[in-house]
Write a protein that holds these residues in place. Structure first.
Motif, short mmCIF file in Angstrom:
data_model
loop_
_atom_site.label_atom_id
_atom_site.label_comp_id
_atom_site.label_asym_id
_atom_site.label_seq_id
_atom_site.Cartn_x
_atom_site.Cartn_y
_atom_site.Cartn_z
N ASP A 24 0.83 -1.21 0.00
CA ASP A 24 0.00 0.00 0.00
C ASP A 24 0.86 1.25 0.00
O ASP A 24 0.51 2.26 -0.64
CB ASP A 24 -0.93 0.00 1.21
CG ASP A 24 -1.93 -1.15 1.17
OD1 ASP A 24 -2.26 -1.61 0.06
OD2 ASP A 24 -2.36 -1.60 2.25
N ARG A 25 1.98 1.21 0.74
CA ARG A 25 2.87 2.38 0.76
C ARG A 25 3.51 2.59 -0.61
O ARG A 25 3.81 3.73 -0.98
CB ARG A 25 3.95 2.18 1.83
CG ARG A 25 3.42 2.24 3.25
CD ARG A 25 4.54 2.45 4.26
NE ARG A 25 5.44 1.31 4.34
CZ ARG A 25 5.30 0.30 5.20
NH1 ARG A 25 4.27 0.29 6.04
NH2 ARG A 25 6.18 -0.68 5.22
N HIS A 26 3.72 1.51 -1.33
CA HIS A 26 4.26 1.61 -2.70
C HIS A 26 3.22 2.18 -3.64
O HIS A 26 3.47 3.13 -4.38
CB HIS A 26 4.70 0.22 -3.14
CG HIS A 26 4.96 0.07 -4.61
ND1 HIS A 26 5.90 0.81 -5.29
CD2 HIS A 26 4.39 -0.74 -5.54
CE1 HIS A 26 5.91 0.46 -6.56
NE2 HIS A 26 5.01 -0.47 -6.75
N ASP A 27 2.01 1.60 -3.60
CA ASP A 27 0.92 2.01 -4.48
C ASP A 27 -0.32 1.25 -4.04
O ASP A 27 -0.35 0.02 -4.13
CB ASP A 27 1.26 1.69 -5.94
CG ASP A 27 0.17 2.13 -6.92
OD1 ASP A 27 -0.95 2.43 -6.47
OD2 ASP A 27 0.44 2.16 -8.13
N PRO A 28 -1.36 1.91 -3.54
CA PRO A 28 -2.57 1.21 -3.09
C PRO A 28 -3.16 0.29 -4.15
O PRO A 28 -3.70 -0.78 -3.82
CB PRO A 28 -3.52 2.35 -2.74
CG PRO A 28 -2.62 3.50 -2.39
CD PRO A 28 -1.44 3.37 -3.31
N ALA A 29 -3.03 0.66 -5.42
CA ALA A 29 -3.57 -0.20 -6.49
C ALA A 29 -2.79 -1.50 -6.57
O ALA A 29 -3.37 -2.56 -6.83
CB ALA A 29 -3.52 0.54 -7.83
N TYR B 280 5.83 -2.16 -9.43
CA TYR B 280 5.95 -1.55 -10.76
C TYR B 280 7.06 -0.51 -10.76
O TYR B 280 6.97 0.53 -10.11
CB TYR B 280 4.62 -0.91 -11.16
CG TYR B 280 4.67 -0.12 -12.43
CD1 TYR B 280 4.88 -0.73 -13.67
CD2 TYR B 280 4.53 1.28 -12.41
CE1 TYR B 280 4.93 0.01 -14.84
CE2 TYR B 280 4.57 2.03 -13.57
CZ TYR B 280 4.78 1.39 -14.79
OH TYR B 280 4.84 2.12 -15.95
N ARG B 281 8.17 -0.85 -11.44
CA ARG B 281 9.30 0.06 -11.66
C ARG B 281 9.83 0.70 -10.37
O ARG B 281 10.12 1.90 -10.32
CB ARG B 281 8.91 1.16 -12.66
CG ARG B 281 8.62 0.64 -14.07
CD ARG B 281 8.35 1.79 -15.03
NE ARG B 281 8.00 1.35 -16.37
CZ ARG B 281 8.88 1.02 -17.31
NH1 ARG B 281 10.18 1.09 -17.04
NH2 ARG B 281 8.47 0.63 -18.51
N ASP B 282 9.99 -0.09 -9.32
CA ASP B 282 10.50 0.42 -8.05
C ASP B 282 11.55 -0.57 -7.53
O ASP B 282 11.21 -1.65 -7.05
CB ASP B 282 9.36 0.56 -7.04
CG ASP B 282 9.79 1.29 -5.77
OD1 ASP B 282 10.94 1.09 -5.34
OD2 ASP B 282 8.96 2.03 -5.19
N THR B 283 12.82 -0.19 -7.65
CA THR B 283 13.90 -1.12 -7.30
C THR B 283 13.89 -1.45 -5.80
O THR B 283 14.12 -2.60 -5.42
CB THR B 283 15.27 -0.54 -7.69
OG1 THR B 283 15.44 0.76 -7.10
CG2 THR B 283 15.39 -0.41 -9.21
N ASP B 284 13.63 -0.48 -4.94
CA ASP B 284 13.64 -0.77 -3.51
C ASP B 284 12.43 -1.59 -3.10
O ASP B 284 12.51 -2.40 -2.18
CB ASP B 284 13.69 0.51 -2.69
CG ASP B 284 13.85 0.21 -1.21
OD1 ASP B 284 14.90 -0.36 -0.83
OD2 ASP B 284 12.92 0.51 -0.43
N MET B 285 11.31 -1.41 -3.78
CA MET B 285 10.12 -2.18 -3.44
C MET B 285 10.31 -3.67 -3.73
O MET B 285 9.73 -4.52 -3.06
CB MET B 285 8.91 -1.64 -4.21
CG MET B 285 7.60 -2.34 -3.87
SD MET B 285 7.19 -2.28 -2.12
CE MET B 285 5.95 -3.59 -2.05
N CYS B 286 11.14 -3.99 -4.71
CA CYS B 286 11.45 -5.41 -4.96
C CYS B 286 12.09 -6.04 -3.72
O CYS B 286 11.78 -7.18 -3.36
CB CYS B 286 12.38 -5.55 -6.16
SG CYS B 286 11.60 -5.17 -7.74
N ARG B 287 12.96 -5.28 -3.07
CA ARG B 287 13.55 -5.74 -1.81
C ARG B 287 12.51 -5.76 -0.70
O ARG B 287 12.37 -6.76 0.04
CB ARG B 287 14.71 -4.81 -1.41
CG ARG B 287 15.34 -5.14 -0.06
CD ARG B 287 16.03 -3.91 0.55
NE ARG B 287 15.11 -2.80 0.72
CZ ARG B 287 14.25 -2.71 1.74
NH1 ARG B 287 14.18 -3.66 2.66
NH2 ARG B 287 13.44 -1.67 1.85
N ALA B 288 11.76 -4.68 -0.58
CA ALA B 288 10.80 -4.55 0.51
C ALA B 288 9.74 -5.64 0.48
O ALA B 288 9.29 -6.11 1.53
CB ALA B 288 10.14 -3.17 0.45
#
Length: 506
Positions: free
Chosen positions: A132-137, A285-293
């Motif tokens: 959700d912090r990355h993108d609620p959708a 979607y296109r977020d390098t740190d979110m892949c880790r998170a």
């Protein structure tokens, strides 16, 4: 029907083996030996391993097992306890017992059984606020997909590693000609994204229902095209599975190769040939740190590796049992040096099992869910990576030439003269000659065949290189508590006090 009055377990809907086999006949594009395979459930390279996966679902669906192996989702639907979200230590133990029971059915040799990725994505769901912090959708997309996967008790696999390529360079800097080496986003529109390139290691993909695609390796700025996660059915258009050599297909008989004949889960490279992924199946979607998170800020990495240590504890128990059987078969079990070796093996197996119990007892509530102890998990991984090759080596030493002095195949028993020779030479103080041959062939398939070598490599590296697991251990250890004791001692006296006493004495 309300959850307060659930239906009797025998009246519940539970996935069984027939349903799984039917679902796998979906037209997935699997390639082996230069050919498109077709129905993988009937192909000699895969049918027995897929049958072993189906056997797990049959086991959970038996009326006498349903209560232990599954839990109630409501509406008369029960699914495997791998999907359970423990809210207490007791629920975690209950869940683990079900995972142990499944692992015992395959002696721990299905490394990516259905409970592995289910454990990972369940922990992601427990920490879905990270999405959700990355993108609620994207958070909604993940929740919707997860609930679909859980409700249908899907067999999931994943690909979260990139092709090695030139390890001296970053993934995004591989150079000319490597554009399609690593899966990346090449197009997008209002309906979704298009991905092209490869991912590793799709263990069990040939027998799974769906695949989670992500990145378990660090990405850097400029590699946003590679920074996505999604889920796809195994028959997604444009998705190709390039199978490694099948050990099952090479197994001449179940008698001669009892493990590889049944449990060769296979590994595959997945190539995405312009595969379209709808937005409702895209979670990062296109977020390098979110892949880790996605894996590390949720409990995913902990839960998936906790499951792996549960399975490995069963596998080690099986191998220690084989070692004892070998010693009894050749009459060395009462020799002090052999008992010493067996005692060490037993302690190693018990160490991992004990650490699993410690992960649970030392766990804690995170929000409303109970998570195992991180450091004990990573410490167990460090130990087991070193331990597994040692266990295999000791079994080989205990067996000696007994693993080589075996009939070429079960067909030798059908020849009267050869059968007489076998009976005269396969002598054991503990069993018949034929039983000795069976045990030694089982042992060889566990420690010496190509199938066994693959398992050795798998257990050494499935969690990453040793520097990775040791890094996790370093990162999660309570260094403050450890170094604090020494600090308390050194702070309890001061140099000035000693100098003062020295001056007074003078």
């Amino acid at each position: 029907m309300s959850s307060a009055n659930p239906p009797a377990v025998q009246d519940c809907i539970v996935k069984d083996g027939a349903q799984h086999l039917s679902a796998v006949r979906d037209g997935r594009a699997v390639y082996l030996n230069g050919k498109l395979v077709g129905d993988v459930t009937a192909h000699p390279a895969y049918r027995n391993a897929i049958g072993s996966a189906a056997m797990l679902y049959d086991h959970q669906a038996r009326p006498e097992n349903i209560e232990r192996m599954t839990f109630d989702l409501g509406g008369g639907r029960r699914v495997n306890r791998a999907w359970q979200h423990p809210r207490s230590y007791g629920e975690m133990v209950e869940r683990r017992k079900a995972l142990v029971e499944w692992a015992e059915l395959t002696c721990g040799f299905l490394g990516r059984s259905p409970d592995h990725v289910a454990s990972s994505v369940s922990a992601q769901y427990m920490g879905a606020e990270v999405f959700d912090r990355h993108d609620p959708a994207r958070g909604k997309a993940f929740r919707d997909w997860y609930e679909h996967a859980r409700a249908n008790d899907l067999f999931l696999t994943y690909v979260i590693n990139n092709v090695q390529g030139d390890r001296s360079k970053a993934f995004g800097d591989q150079g000319e000609g490597a554009e399609d080496m690593i899966a990346r986003i090449v197009d997008e529109d209002s309906s979704g994204i298009t991905i092209r390139g490869a991912k590793l290691f799709a263990t069990s993909a040939i027998m799974a229902n769906e695949i989670f695609v992500g990145s378990g390796q660090p990405l850097k700025r400029g590699e946003e095209d590679m920074a996505f996660s999604c889920a796809l059915p195994m028959n997604a258009k444009g998705m190709k599975l390039l199978s490694r050599r099948s050990f099952e297909e090479a197994a001449t008989s179940e008698y001669d190769h009892p493990l590889s004949f049944r449990y060769d889960e296979n590994d595959a490279l997945i190539f995405f040939d312009d595969v379209k992924v709808p937005w409702e199946r895209i979670f990062v979607y296109r977020d390098t740190d979110m892949c880790r998170a996605q894996l590390h800020d949720t409990g995913a990495h902990v839960y998936q590796n906790y499951q792996a240590q549960i399975r490995l504890s069963v596998k080690l128990r099986f191998l220690v049992g084989l070692a004892r059987g070998v010693a009894e078969t050749i009459g060395t079990v009462n020799m002090p040096p052999v008992r010493e070796q067996l005692g060490k093996l037993a302690s190693q197996a018990a160490l991992i099992e004990g650490m699993v119990l410690g992960m649970e007892a030392g766990g804690q509530m995170v929000g409303e869910y109970y998570l195992p102890n991180k450091h004990l998990l990573y410490a167990a991984q460090v130990q087991s990576q070193e331990m597994y090759p040692q266990v295999i080596q000791v079994i080989r030493e205990l067996a000696g030439g007994a693993l080589l002095m075996l009939p070429s195949s079960v067909e030798d028993f059908s020849h009267p003269e050869l059968s007489r020779v076998i009976a005269a030479t396969q002598i054991s103080p503990a069993m018949t000659g034929e039983e000795r041959v069976k045990l030694m062939k089982l042992t060889w398939d566990a420690v010496g065949t190509e199938f066994a070598s693959r398992h050795l490599q798998y257990e050494m590296f499935y969690a990453g290189g040793q520097y990775v697991t040791r890094g996790h251990s370093y990162r999660t250890y309570d260094w403050g508590r450890a170094t604090g004791m020494a600090r308390n001692v050194t702070q309890s006296y001061q140099l000035a006090d000693f100098l003062k006493k020295s001056d007074q004495a003078a």
